[in-house]
Motif scaffolding. Structure first.
Motif, PDB file in Angstrom:
ATOM      1  N   HIS A  57       0.851  -1.185   0.000  1.00 31.24           N
ATOM      2  CA  HIS A  57       0.000   0.000   0.000  1.00 31.24           C
ATOM      3  C   HIS A  57       0.893   1.243   0.000  1.00 31.24           C
ATOM      4  CE1 HIS A  57      -3.773  -2.145   0.956  1.00 31.24           C
ATOM      5  NE2 HIS A  57      -2.971  -2.969   1.637  1.00 31.24           N
ATOM      6  N   GLY A  58       0.611   2.163  -0.900  1.00 31.20           N
ATOM      7  CA  GLY A  58       1.374   3.415  -0.965  1.00 31.20           C
ATOM      8  C   GLY A  58       0.462   4.619  -0.829  1.00 31.20           C
ATOM      9  N   ARG A  59       0.975   5.677  -0.179  1.00 27.55           N
ATOM     10  CA  ARG A  59       0.197   6.907   0.003  1.00 27.55           C
ATOM     11  C   ARG A  59       1.112   8.125  -0.080  1.00 27.55           C
ATOM     12  NH1 ARG A  59      -2.275   3.337   3.476  1.00 27.55           N
ATOM     13  NH2 ARG A  59      -4.538   3.098   3.230  1.00 27.55           N
ATOM     14  N   VAL A  60       0.579   9.181  -0.666  1.00 25.85           N
ATOM     15  CA  VAL A  60       1.248  10.484  -0.685  1.00 25.85           C
ATOM     16  C   VAL A  60       0.221  11.533  -0.256  1.00 25.85           C
ATOM     17  CG1 VAL A  60       2.418  12.247  -2.056  1.00 25.85           C
ATOM     18  CG2 VAL A  60       2.832   9.834  -2.522  1.00 25.85           C
ATOM     19  N   HIS A  61       0.621  12.396   0.676  1.00 20.85           N
ATOM     20  CA  HIS A  61      -0.266  13.456   1.162  1.00 20.85           C
ATOM     21  C   HIS A  61       0.207  14.804   0.631  1.00 20.85           C
ATOM     22  CE1 HIS A  61      -2.294  10.759   4.019  1.00 20.85           C
ATOM     23  NE2 HIS A  61      -1.096  10.241   4.239  1.00 20.85           N
ATOM     24  N   THR A  62      -0.721  15.587   0.119  1.00 23.17           N
ATOM     25  CA  THR A  62      -0.430  16.914  -0.428  1.00 23.17           C
ATOM     26  C   THR A  62      -1.456  17.903   0.114  1.00 23.17           C
ATOM     27  OG1 THR A  62       0.446  15.941  -2.466  1.00 23.17           O
ATOM     28  CG2 THR A  62      -0.177  18.264  -2.547  1.00 23.17           C
ATOM     29  N   THR A  63      -1.034  19.135   0.364  1.00 25.23           N
ATOM     30  CA  THR A  63      -1.951  20.188   0.774  1.00 25.23           C
ATOM     31  C   THR A  63      -1.882  21.335  -0.226  1.00 25.23           C
ATOM     32  OG1 THR A  63      -0.276  21.229   2.190  1.00 25.23           O
ATOM     33  CG2 THR A  63      -1.754  19.636   3.223  1.00 25.23           C
ATOM     34  N   ALA A  64      -3.022  21.960  -0.442  1.00 27.13           N
ATOM     35  CA  ALA A  64      -3.103  23.101  -1.362  1.00 27.13           C
ATOM     36  C   ALA A  64      -3.924  24.199  -0.707  1.00 27.13           C
ATOM     37  CB  ALA A  64      -3.735  22.686  -2.684  1.00 27.13           C
ATOM     38  N   GLU A  65      -3.488  25.444  -0.904  1.00 25.23           N
ATOM     39  CA  GLU A  65      -4.211  26.616  -0.398  1.00 25.23           C
ATOM     40  C   GLU A  65      -4.642  27.477  -1.570  1.00 25.23           C
ATOM     41  OE1 GLU A  65      -1.859  28.763   2.372  1.00 25.23           O
ATOM     42  OE2 GLU A  65      -1.964  27.225   3.932  1.00 25.23           O
ATOM     43  N   LEU A  66      -5.911  27.878  -1.545  1.00 31.07           N
ATOM     44  CA  LEU A  66      -6.467  28.694  -2.617  1.00 31.07           C
ATOM     45  C   LEU A  66      -7.159  29.903  -2.034  1.00 31.07           C
ATOM     46  CD1 LEU A  66      -6.836  25.465  -3.548  1.00 31.07           C
ATOM     47  CD2 LEU A  66      -7.847  26.567  -5.552  1.00 31.07           C
ATOM     48  N   SER A  67      -7.156  30.983  -2.807  1.00 30.40           N
ATOM     49  CA  SER A  67      -7.878  32.196  -2.407  1.00 30.40           C
ATOM     50  C   SER A  67      -9.110  32.423  -3.278  1.00 30.40           C
ATOM     51  CB  SER A  67      -6.953  33.420  -2.498  1.00 30.40           C
ATOM     52  OG  SER A  67      -6.421  33.546  -3.809  1.00 30.40           O
ATOM     53  N   ASP A  68      -9.187  31.726  -4.399  1.00 28.58           N
ATOM     54  CA  ASP A  68     -10.349  31.818  -5.284  1.00 28.58           C
ATOM     55  C   ASP A  68     -11.276  30.658  -4.950  1.00 28.58           C
ATOM     56  OD1 ASP A  68     -12.150  31.477  -7.481  1.00 28.58           O
ATOM     57  OD2 ASP A  68     -10.809  32.647  -8.752  1.00 28.58           O
ATOM     58  N   PHE A  69     -12.419  30.959  -4.323  1.00 27.73           N
ATOM     59  CA  PHE A  69     -13.284  29.892  -3.830  1.00 27.73           C
ATOM     60  C   PHE A  69     -14.129  29.262  -4.929  1.00 27.73           C
ATOM     61  CE2 PHE A  69     -13.072  32.415   0.357  1.00 27.73           C
ATOM     62  CZ  PHE A  69     -11.806  31.901   0.605  1.00 27.73           C
ATOM     63  N   THR A  70     -14.305  29.959  -6.040  1.00 25.99           N
ATOM     64  CA  THR A  70     -14.952  29.332  -7.192  1.00 25.99           C
ATOM     65  C   THR A  70     -14.052  28.250  -7.769  1.00 25.99           C
ATOM     66  OG1 THR A  70     -16.153  31.362  -7.724  1.00 25.99           O
ATOM     67  CG2 THR A  70     -15.933  29.731  -9.469  1.00 25.99           C
ATOM     68  N   ALA A  71     -12.764  28.577  -7.922  1.00 26.50           N
ATOM     69  CA  ALA A  71     -11.792  27.585  -8.381  1.00 26.50           C
ATOM     70  C   ALA A  71     -11.662  26.451  -7.374  1.00 26.50           C
ATOM     71  CB  ALA A  71     -10.432  28.251  -8.608  1.00 26.50           C
ATOM     72  N   LEU A  72     -11.796  26.755  -6.098  1.00 17.63           N
ATOM     73  CA  LEU A  72     -11.707  25.732  -5.058  1.00 17.63           C
ATOM     74  C   LEU A  72     -12.770  24.660  -5.259  1.00 17.63           C
ATOM     75  CD1 LEU A  72     -10.638  24.720  -2.265  1.00 17.63           C
ATOM     76  CD2 LEU A  72     -12.385  26.183  -1.236  1.00 17.63           C
ATOM     77  N   GLY A  73     -14.014  25.071  -5.498  1.00 14.45           N
ATOM     78  CA  GLY A  73     -15.085  24.103  -5.701  1.00 14.45           C
ATOM     79  C   GLY A  73     -14.844  23.232  -6.914  1.00 14.45           C
ATOM     80  N   ASP A  74     -14.346  23.843  -7.984  1.00 18.88           N
ATOM     81  CA  ASP A  74     -14.077  23.090  -9.210  1.00 18.88           C
ATOM     82  C   ASP A  74     -12.924  22.124  -9.013  1.00 18.88           C
ATOM     83  OD1 ASP A  74     -14.516  22.782 -12.181  1.00 18.88           O
ATOM     84  OD2 ASP A  74     -12.431  23.424 -12.189  1.00 18.88           O
TER      85      ASP A  74
END
Length: 236
Positions: free
Chosen positions: A96-113
């Motif tokens: 089993h393999g896993r990679v964790h990534t975090t992303a921060e956005l300021s455009d909440f329309t783009a966030l939903g997409d």
């Protein structure tokens, strides 16, 4: 003549201690999501190759949003064997393999997409969003200033009740303010989304509709202690 300040008031310079408080409720400025990419296989190299391919696919998708993604970080990586009993010993059943990534956005329309498109990827888990203000947001400064103004106003009202006025500010102490939640003030996640389970992604004929996310209002607090001297009141 001894001019050393005393820690208490005197009849000629009564001291007045008050607390000023402020509470602001504002819209968030950024949102953070957590992405976990998974892979599973009976051969370690195959599992690792699948994990690399899926991780690259997810990162490439995120990067297509350009400056709307303010921060992108890869966190923990793991690949581990799944053991199973076999006779008197143990054998490796799968990796089993896993990679964790975090992303921060300021455009909440783009966030939903983006959230919807990531959750639609094979063996991908998306958690969040966590809403927050930036550490240098002017809202924090406004809250502190409002707390100071509230302390001065409260002190003036006490002085007026005694028929006198404030003379001088003796001390102003910040007793802990701003949004008290750690790590940019991120609150509880609004929810979690997961893609198809093990066994491969479904055959989509069209992209899933973007999520309609409602930003969580942020609460910012500020408190100060203030001490003043008053002109001597006439008490009857």
């Amino acid at each position: 003549m001894d001019t050393t300040p005393t820690p208490y008031g005197t009849p000629d310079a009564p001291r007045l201690a008050v607390r000023g408080e402020a509470h602001l409720e504002v819209d968030p400025e950024i949102a953070r999501i957590s992405i976990t990419i998974s892979a599973r296989g009976t051969d370690r190299r195959d599992a690792l190759n699948d994990l690399t391919r899926r991780n690259t696919e997810a990162l490439d998708l995120i990067k297509t949003y350009g400056d709307e993604v303010e921060n992108l970080e890869t966190g923990a990586f793991s690949i581990s064997p799944e053991l199973t009993k076999h006779g008197r010993g143990e054998r490796i059943r799968a990796y089993h393999g896993r990679v964790h990534t975090t992303a921060e956005l300021s455009d909440f329309t783009a966030l939903g997409d983006l959230t919807t498109r990531l959750a639609d990827l094979d063996l991908t888990r998306v958690e969040g969003p966590w809403w927050a203000l930036r550490p240098d947001s002017p809202t924090h400064r406004h809250a502190r200033q409002e707390a100071v103004r509230e302390a001065v106003q409260r002190a003036r009202e006490y002085a007026e009740a005694l028929g006198t006025t404030l003379a001088a500010l003796v001390e102003l102490a910040d007793i802990g303010a701003d949004n008290p939640t750690p790590s940019y003030g991120y609150g509880s996640p609004a929810g979690a989304m997961r893609s198809a389970a093990y066994g491969g992604a479904p055959d989509h004929t069209e992209d899933a509709a973007p999520l309609d996310l409602e930003p969580q209002r942020q609460h910012v607090y500020a408190q100060v202690n203030a001490r003043f001297t008053m002109n001597p009141p006439r008490l009857g």
